[in-house]
Design a protein around this motif. Sequence first.
Motif, PDB file in Angstrom:
ATOM      1  N   CYS A 134       0.839  -1.197   0.000  1.00  0.00           N
ATOM      2  CA  CYS A 134       0.000   0.000   0.000  1.00  0.00           C
ATOM      3  C   CYS A 134       0.876   1.250   0.000  1.00  0.00           C
ATOM      4  N   LEU A 136      -0.107   3.903   1.574  1.00  0.00           N
ATOM      5  CA  LEU A 136      -0.350   4.565   2.860  1.00  0.00           C
ATOM      6  C   LEU A 136      -0.067   3.586   3.990  1.00  0.00           C
ATOM      7  N   CYS A 138      -2.000   3.273   7.324  1.00  0.00           N
ATOM      8  CA  CYS A 138      -3.055   3.728   8.245  1.00  0.00           C
ATOM      9  C   CYS A 138      -3.046   2.909   9.537  1.00  0.00           C
ATOM     10  N   CYS A 141      -6.020   0.430   9.856  1.00  0.00           N
ATOM     11  CA  CYS A 141      -6.373  -0.279   8.614  1.00  0.00           C
ATOM     12  C   CYS A 141      -7.078  -1.602   8.950  1.00  0.00           C
ATOM     13  N   ILE A 145      -2.576  -3.655   7.139  1.00  0.00           N
ATOM     14  CA  ILE A 145      -1.423  -3.544   6.230  1.00  0.00           C
ATOM     15  C   ILE A 145      -0.137  -3.098   6.963  1.00  0.00           C
ATOM     16  N   GLY A 181      -4.541  -3.527   0.655  1.00  0.00           N
ATOM     17  CA  GLY A 181      -3.582  -2.696   0.016  1.00  0.00           C
ATOM     18  C   GLY A 181      -4.144  -1.726  -1.037  1.00  0.00           C
ATOM     19  N   ASN A 211      -7.147   4.283  -2.593  1.00  0.00           N
ATOM     20  CA  ASN A 211      -7.004   5.424  -1.688  1.00  0.00           C
ATOM     21  C   ASN A 211      -6.716   6.715  -2.475  1.00  0.00           C
ATOM     22  N   TRP A 268     -14.230   5.842  10.519  1.00  0.00           N
ATOM     23  CA  TRP A 268     -14.033   4.384  10.629  1.00  0.00           C
ATOM     24  C   TRP A 268     -14.430   3.901  12.016  1.00  0.00           C
TER      25      TRP A 268
HETATM   26  S1  SF4 Z   1      -5.259  -0.515   2.578  1.00  0.00           S
HETATM   27 FE1  SF4 Z   1      -6.404   1.374   2.833  1.00  0.00          FE
HETATM   28  S2  SF4 Z   1      -6.713   1.525   5.026  1.00  0.00           S
HETATM   29 FE2  SF4 Z   1      -5.063   0.041   4.710  1.00  0.00          FE
HETATM   30  S3  SF4 Z   1      -3.141   1.200   4.820  1.00  0.00           S
HETATM   31 FE3  SF4 Z   1      -3.770   1.166   2.684  1.00  0.00          FE
HETATM   32  S4  SF4 Z   1      -4.991   3.042   2.382  1.00  0.00           S
HETATM   33 FE4  SF4 Z   1      -4.833   2.676   4.554  1.00  0.00          FE
END
Ligand code: SF4
Length: 389
Positions: A134, A136, A138, A141, A145, A181, A211, A268
């Motif tokens: 991914c 990001l 988060c 998540c 991730i 991801g 995302n 969330w």
């Molecule tokens: S899958 Fe979505 S929620 Fe998870 S880290 Fe990546 S962007 Fe963030």
Amino acid sequence: METRLNRLTKTDWKDLKDIILFGYGRYGSRVLPYLQKDFNIVAIVDNDVQKQGKIVDGISIVNLKEAQELLHNYKVIVAVQAFFYAEICKQLEEMGLREYDDFIIWSQFFPEWYYKYQKKICVEKTDIVITSFCSLNCESCSAFIPYIKEKKHEKLKDLENSIRLFFERVDRVQDMNLYGGEPFLHPQLCGIIELLGKYRHKIGYLGIITNGTIIPDSQVLHMLKKYHIGVSISDYSASIDYKGKLDRLCKILNENEISTVRTVNMIWFDLGFPRKKMRYGREEAKTHMTSCNTACHDLIDGKIYYCIADRAAQLGGLIPYSKKSYVDLNTIDKDSLESRKEILELCAGNIEGGYLDFCQLCGGFGYDNKDEILAAKQINKNVKDNEDL
Ligand code: SF4
Ligand code: SF4
């Protein structure tokens, strides 16, 4: 285990022809084309005053009061997410209607009616996990991730096997998304879309969940358009500074006539795990799973997992494997309706013992989780992953 396909007991469901659809939000608008294939839609009812008075495919959207008489003459299919169903149940019951005799939620109707009266296996929603990479990171998540050590892109041949096994056993899936991801990171995304294209006639809404940090290249854009794949963008600009990129992505998708939904200001439910583990006892875990009532199932490694969070925790090596979490499609006889029914039972949450082992540790997506948080708070920003933002 007893079946969960046991709500439509009144005989007048059998020869159903005319129905009322209750709910024309994002969810109801995806359900409508399905219903139109097999039923005459007498009216659409919606509580949203902005929608009332509009006409969709020649069908009027009316309010509850206007529909009062019709509601007593036709069966009502309620097309909303489980979370909002209780309120609509209350409204309909106050008018003297009875759940399962007069009205039913789509997520129960779809698998049960088509199984009983058309001998088909129809699944409301199954998503396909294609990567654990991914862009990001988060903290909360739901696919965990940031906490998965060995990330990977799913191999094309494994995905091909899973997709084939699935569609040999499932007649229709209403809603199917590719996700991770971040799915736009997968180097063979075009190949994956091509695999699904073969079965496009069996899929209602086909989408990709992103995302919004990656702009897909022209080949991917071409494939999205070719197979009528929608893009659902989770807009995390309230937490992360990338609004310009999101705007650019939306513009490009729009120019390529790709259907796009951008969801902003997302809240969330914090599942807690693995930072803070819940400790539900066995009996509590059953109620907890019922309140969660997840509709998001995953296809991966030739298996359908009931819960995305449970699947992510197991395959990410964060909790032990549990056989009761999934149906292995290799063990389902594709020529036997009774065998294929196991898929419907899993998706209906018919789990041995009444809960997943992971439900004891996880906050869940249900009304008993009071831990609502702003989406996409970042942890340990990985500069390499995020430099592209
Ligand atoms: S899958 Fe979505 S929620 Fe998870 S880290 Fe990546 S962007 Fe963030
Ligand atoms: S409570 Fe259970 S079903 Fe709900 S997300 Fe957690 S593990 Fe999945």
